[in-house]
Write a protein that holds these residues in place. Sequence first.
Motif, PDB file in Angstrom:
ATOM      1  N   PRO A  45       1.048  -1.091  -0.029  1.00  0.00           N
ATOM      2  CA  PRO A  45       0.069   0.223  -0.119  1.00  0.00           C
ATOM      3  C   PRO A  45       0.432   0.793   0.483  1.00  0.00           C
ATOM      4  O   PRO A  45       0.313   2.078  -0.628  1.00  0.00           O
ATOM      5  CB  PRO A  45      -0.671  -0.624   1.390  1.00  0.00           C
ATOM      6  CG  PRO A  45      -1.014  -1.938   1.520  1.00  0.00           C
ATOM      7  CD  PRO A  45       0.405  -2.359   1.130  1.00  0.00           C
ATOM      8  N   THR A  66      -5.990  -5.752   3.633  1.00  0.00           N
ATOM      9  CA  THR A  66      -5.370  -4.823   2.761  1.00  0.00           C
ATOM     10  C   THR A  66      -5.804  -2.849   2.539  1.00  0.00           C
ATOM     11  O   THR A  66      -6.423  -3.482   1.455  1.00  0.00           O
ATOM     12  CB  THR A  66      -4.644  -6.072   1.949  1.00  0.00           C
ATOM     13  OG1 THR A  66      -3.976  -7.366   2.559  1.00  0.00           O
ATOM     14  CG2 THR A  66      -3.461  -5.100   0.921  1.00  0.00           C
ATOM     15  N   LEU A 111      -5.642  -1.742  -0.072  1.00  0.00           N
ATOM     16  CA  LEU A 111      -4.771  -1.058  -1.671  1.00  0.00           C
ATOM     17  C   LEU A 111      -5.907  -0.124  -2.004  1.00  0.00           C
ATOM     18  O   LEU A 111      -5.337   0.509  -2.779  1.00  0.00           O
ATOM     19  CB  LEU A 111      -5.012  -2.059  -2.665  1.00  0.00           C
ATOM     20  CG  LEU A 111      -3.814  -3.346  -2.185  1.00  0.00           C
ATOM     21  CD1 LEU A 111      -4.140  -4.791  -3.420  1.00  0.00           C
ATOM     22  CD2 LEU A 111      -2.223  -2.529  -2.452  1.00  0.00           C
ATOM     23  N   MET A 112      -7.056  -0.304  -1.805  1.00  0.00           N
ATOM     24  CA  MET A 112      -8.074   0.313  -2.711  1.00  0.00           C
ATOM     25  C   MET A 112      -7.974   1.897  -1.162  1.00  0.00           C
ATOM     26  O   MET A 112      -7.671   2.910  -2.522  1.00  0.00           O
ATOM     27  CB  MET A 112      -9.456   0.496  -2.525  1.00  0.00           C
ATOM     28  CG  MET A 112     -10.133  -0.982  -3.118  1.00  0.00           C
ATOM     29  SD  MET A 112     -11.334  -1.201  -2.953  1.00  0.00           S
ATOM     30  CE  MET A 112     -12.407  -0.199  -3.393  1.00  0.00           C
ATOM     31  N   LEU A 124     -14.669  -2.678   0.460  1.00  0.00           N
ATOM     32  CA  LEU A 124     -14.360  -4.438   0.723  1.00  0.00           C
ATOM     33  C   LEU A 124     -14.776  -4.962   0.771  1.00  0.00           C
ATOM     34  O   LEU A 124     -15.160  -6.467   0.204  1.00  0.00           O
ATOM     35  CB  LEU A 124     -13.046  -3.909   1.377  1.00  0.00           C
ATOM     36  CG  LEU A 124     -11.716  -4.921   1.235  1.00  0.00           C
ATOM     37  CD1 LEU A 124     -11.689  -5.125  -0.495  1.00  0.00           C
ATOM     38  CD2 LEU A 124     -10.668  -5.480   1.502  1.00  0.00           C
ATOM     39  N   PRO A 139      -7.010  -6.109  -5.405  1.00  0.00           N
ATOM     40  CA  PRO A 139      -7.761  -5.932  -3.482  1.00  0.00           C
ATOM     41  C   PRO A 139      -8.481  -6.735  -3.224  1.00  0.00           C
ATOM     42  O   PRO A 139      -8.417  -7.149  -1.898  1.00  0.00           O
ATOM     43  CB  PRO A 139      -8.078  -4.868  -3.808  1.00  0.00           C
ATOM     44  CG  PRO A 139      -7.709  -3.691  -4.910  1.00  0.00           C
ATOM     45  CD  PRO A 139      -7.528  -5.095  -5.452  1.00  0.00           C
ATOM     46  N   GLU A 195      -7.036  -9.593  -0.144  1.00  0.00           N
ATOM     47  CA  GLU A 195      -7.868  -9.865   1.409  1.00  0.00           C
ATOM     48  C   GLU A 195      -8.295 -10.982   1.619  1.00  0.00           C
ATOM     49  O   GLU A 195      -8.005 -11.546   2.908  1.00  0.00           O
ATOM     50  CB  GLU A 195      -9.342  -8.788   1.040  1.00  0.00           C
ATOM     51  CG  GLU A 195     -10.170  -9.447   2.488  1.00  0.00           C
ATOM     52  CD  GLU A 195      -9.504  -8.546   3.652  1.00  0.00           C
ATOM     53  OE1 GLU A 195      -9.745  -9.376   5.016  1.00  0.00           O
ATOM     54  OE2 GLU A 195      -8.454  -8.231   3.934  1.00  0.00           O
TER      55      GLU A 195
END
Length: 620
Positions: free
Chosen positions: A57, A92, A94-95, A155, A197, A201
């Motif tokens: 990230p 995680t 990422l987004m 998410l 993403p 996860e």
Amino acid sequence: MKNNIQRFGKFLSAMVMPNIGALIAFGFLAALFIDTGWIPNKGFNSMVSPMLTYLIPILIASTGGRMIGGDRGRVAGAIAVIGAIMSNTEITMLMAAMVMGPLAGFCVKKFDEAMDGHMPAGFEMLINNFSVGIIGMVLAMLGYVAIGPFMSAILMILSAGVNFLVEHSVLPLVSVFVEPAKVLFLNNALNHGIFTPIATEQAAEAGKSIMYMLETNPGPGLGVLLAYMFFCKDKVTKDSAPGAVIIHLLGGIHEIYFPYILMNPVVIVAPILGNMAAILWYTITDCGLVGPASPGSIIAYLMVSPGSDLVKVLIGVVIAAGISFVVASPIVKMAGGRSLEEAQNEMASMKQAAKGETTVPGTIERSEEVKKIIFACDAGMGSSAMGATKFRNRIKNDRPDITVSNTSVDTIPADCDIAVVQTTLAARAKKAAPQAQLITIGNFLADPALDALYVQLTTGDAPAAPAGENTDILIPDTPIKKQVIVADGIRLGQKPVTKEEAIQAAGELLVKLGYVDESYVEAMQERERLVSTYMGMGVAIPHGTTQAKGTVKKTGIVFLQYPEGVDFGAEKAQLVFGIAGIGDEHLDLLGKLCTLLEDPALLETLKTTDDVDWVLEQLS
């Protein structure tokens, strides 16, 4: 709307693609050393979670910050995303990184604009560093209390939707959306903006995820390319397919097969059904990858497969390729022999017609001043890399002074002389590099515009646009058909002569047909004394110097055939084309000539035939 989606998808991809190495490192560590990996190791396994939670990230956010706010935006983005990460280290971010990075870069950019002209002398370093730290700190706090929790909720919703699809055995239906979106060059946006993403996860919890497999499976595209390789009626398209197969399957550049679908849109059914069957197989057999398979090569696909799933993963690729091949084959076979080049040109014309214009390749006024050529695609790491490599190898012996590289279309460097992009990306390239001359193409693998560019760079001649000016040329929607070679300009079965005599004969024929003044003939001899116009493969293209352009009355090409050859130095030329060009009116013929040279049988026939009508048909 579609252009906005493509720009958004490209931006997401551009944040992720430079950091694919980190994703691959994470994937390999997980595949090898987690408890269910090939060789479980507690120590090495301890690196997997921090890499996923923090490193990836931060890399993505810093890249996004740099894209908008430069180096200071990069630092601010890395600081800002820490807040989002720490809001929930169980998932995680990422987004969240894809939001925090660009937001930080944007804030830094706006601060710099506000301070422009108001910075006290001697305080620049202090203000620049403090501003980045404060902006990063404030955004990190915002990420902790708002953006991180919001992205966690998003998410969770997406993951719940995926779980619903899996539990109700309808996940294979996503291929109905995935494959058409890929062909519209949204593949990077899908894979790295949405699937990665969610998959990351899932992999953190279960050790693997099927979501990594939805877009990256090379099987569907492989089936389409194999169908063209075995059943296409057009020889040029058929001959291009084997090379595309290697690039697609082993190189992982899926963009290579998109034009093959666009030339016969109904073929899209094949990869849809192929991917659908593969996803169904993976769902039934509980398959998944431990990390992202990027690029989508069979090598990467298998390397991030768990040991227990390796055979099942490979079977899924074979299923996708087999079904795609079976479905595509009859469609390709019945397609009526329509060529890839025709489809690409038609596609480009249709897309430009929607804007009220048609774009044709630009031309280069002073080819000797060209030092850097950039091939640019959407993300800058797929088809443009392949195109740059191919063109670099092609031109390196003739022009070792030219640097050929690739990048994202939105990050074309300021010192770029020529930018080579697909037609659909022309507007973005023009915005990113207004100083560069633009060459628009349909396909990086084989395009007449690249042949014409090669000819211009290696002959040193060029028509028309001011140096440093973008050279997209707008022409009417109805293409202009201009005959630049006529039967009277073709001389077959000529007796052996010297190089100078062959050039003299070509020049005199240009004069006789009214293309040039008599002084142009001497300019052709001068050009040959400066730089040989022998192109290889038994072909020479003598023409006048740049200074002699004023003596050209109209565009024309003459063709003289010397079956026994004319000595041009290292080799003999059996085919001598005398050229006099105004603007770019002769480049279509040169592009076609380059295509003809790729067919050895046709080239040999051109060197020995005594049929003027046949020659005229081939060159017109």
